[in-house]
Design an enzyme around this catalytic site. Structure first.
Site, short mmCIF file in Angstrom:
data_model
loop_
_atom_site.label_atom_id
_atom_site.label_comp_id
_atom_site.label_asym_id
_atom_site.label_seq_id
_atom_site.Cartn_x
_atom_site.Cartn_y
_atom_site.Cartn_z
N HIS A 144 -1.05 7.02 -4.15
CA HIS A 144 -1.06 7.57 -2.78
C HIS A 144 0.27 8.22 -2.43
O HIS A 144 0.30 9.28 -1.80
CB HIS A 144 -1.33 6.46 -1.76
N LEU A 155 -4.15 4.00 -11.54
CA LEU A 155 -3.82 3.22 -10.35
C LEU A 155 -4.99 3.23 -9.37
O LEU A 155 -5.60 4.27 -9.14
CB LEU A 155 -2.58 3.79 -9.66
#
Ligand code: PAF
Length: 279
Positions: free
Chosen positions: A37, A184
């Protein structure tokens, strides 16, 4: 950094910023932020005057049997990461703020959303496109950054933007992996140490299949081998498939860019990964 919790605050801020000539980049997230992110935030920062991150675990994209209730949340940690990555605005609404009680409108892409995750999770992408369409109308972004870990999501949103004339450029961002190769994901948090080690087979088998497809120019044996490798590592394969990125149908002689995509369960955790390459 400003934190908004209401739709009105966000839309008024965004319309005001646009009136004063500022550009906006949006990073939609469901929180429990990781380096995948923050890499999106850095890309957004390089694109626009104002970076907005939304943090909203969207109930409309979870089936009743899925992990909405236990989806990991860490709002304070998320805010610290946003601050560290120079985010200007965090939008974090409650569910009752985001959706009116009798909300009954959906935004649905009907072709690219059908295979892969759309086949296993039939209501998932319409939940995604509905919330992303709302976020676009609220945050008024010139750019929106989406990670390619869910490449199908990226393609579906690009198609929605094209079909519905949203004035926003979708920026697909590279998938980020841990040092050992695991893609991830906030859901990696659910894995035991042993499941995590065995889950590395997903990426390894995709890399093996990609090499074999490129050298042998056939798909089926490479894909069967990848399924066998993930199964041998104890994974329950949901799908491993190769599709044309533009049509999300089986590649044909006109296909250029393809996606070799996988979804598999380790324990109760469903993980996805992919390799995108030219044929
Ligand atoms: O990729 C996600 O985290 C979600 O699907 C998104 C785009 C934030 C919509 O809820």
């Amino acid at each position: 950094m400003q934190i908004f919790t209401t739709r009105r605050e966000l839309q008024q801020f965004a319309l005001g910023a646009k009136r004063s000539g500022k550009s906006i980049a949006l990073v939609p997230t469901m929180g429990f932020l990781h380096e995948g992110h923050t890499s999106l935030m850095d890309i957004a920062r390089g694109k626009a005057d104002i970076v907005i991150v939304s943090i909203f675990v969207n109930p409309k994209q979870f089936a009743p049997t899925e992990d909405f209730d236990r989806y990991p949340r860490d709002f304070e940690g998320d805010l610290a990461k946003c601050e560290a990555h120079k985010v200007d605005v965090v939008f974090a609404p409650e569910i009752s703020e985001m959706y009116d009680v009798n909300s009954s409108t959906w935004v649905e892409e009907t072709v690219l959303a059908k295979p892969l995750c759309g086949a296993s999770r039939p209501t998932f992408y319409r939940g995604v496109t509905t919330v992303v369409a709302k976020l676009f109308l609220l945050a008024q972004p010139d750019y929106a950054v989406f990670g390619l870990k869910d490449a199908q999501q990226c393609f579906v949103i690009q198609r929605m933007v094209r079909d519905l004339d949203f004035p926003v450029e979708i920026i697909p961002a590279p998938l980020v992996r841990d040092a050992d190769g695991l893609a991830l994901s906030s859901r990696n948090r659910y894995l035991s140490a042993d499941e995590r080690r065995r889950a590395l087979s997903i990426h390894q088998s995709l890399l093996g299949a990609k090499a074999r497809i490129i050298s042998e120019k056939t798909f089926a044996p490479a894909i069967s081998e990848a399924v066998e490798k993930v199964s041998a590592a104890g994974g329950k394969v949901d799908y491993i498939e190769i599709l044309d990125c533009d049509t999300m149908a089986a590649p044909d002689e006109n296909s250029k860019r393809v996606i070799l995509a996988a979804a598999a369960f380790f324990g109760t955790t469903r993980l996805i990964d992919n390799e995108i390459f030219e044929l």
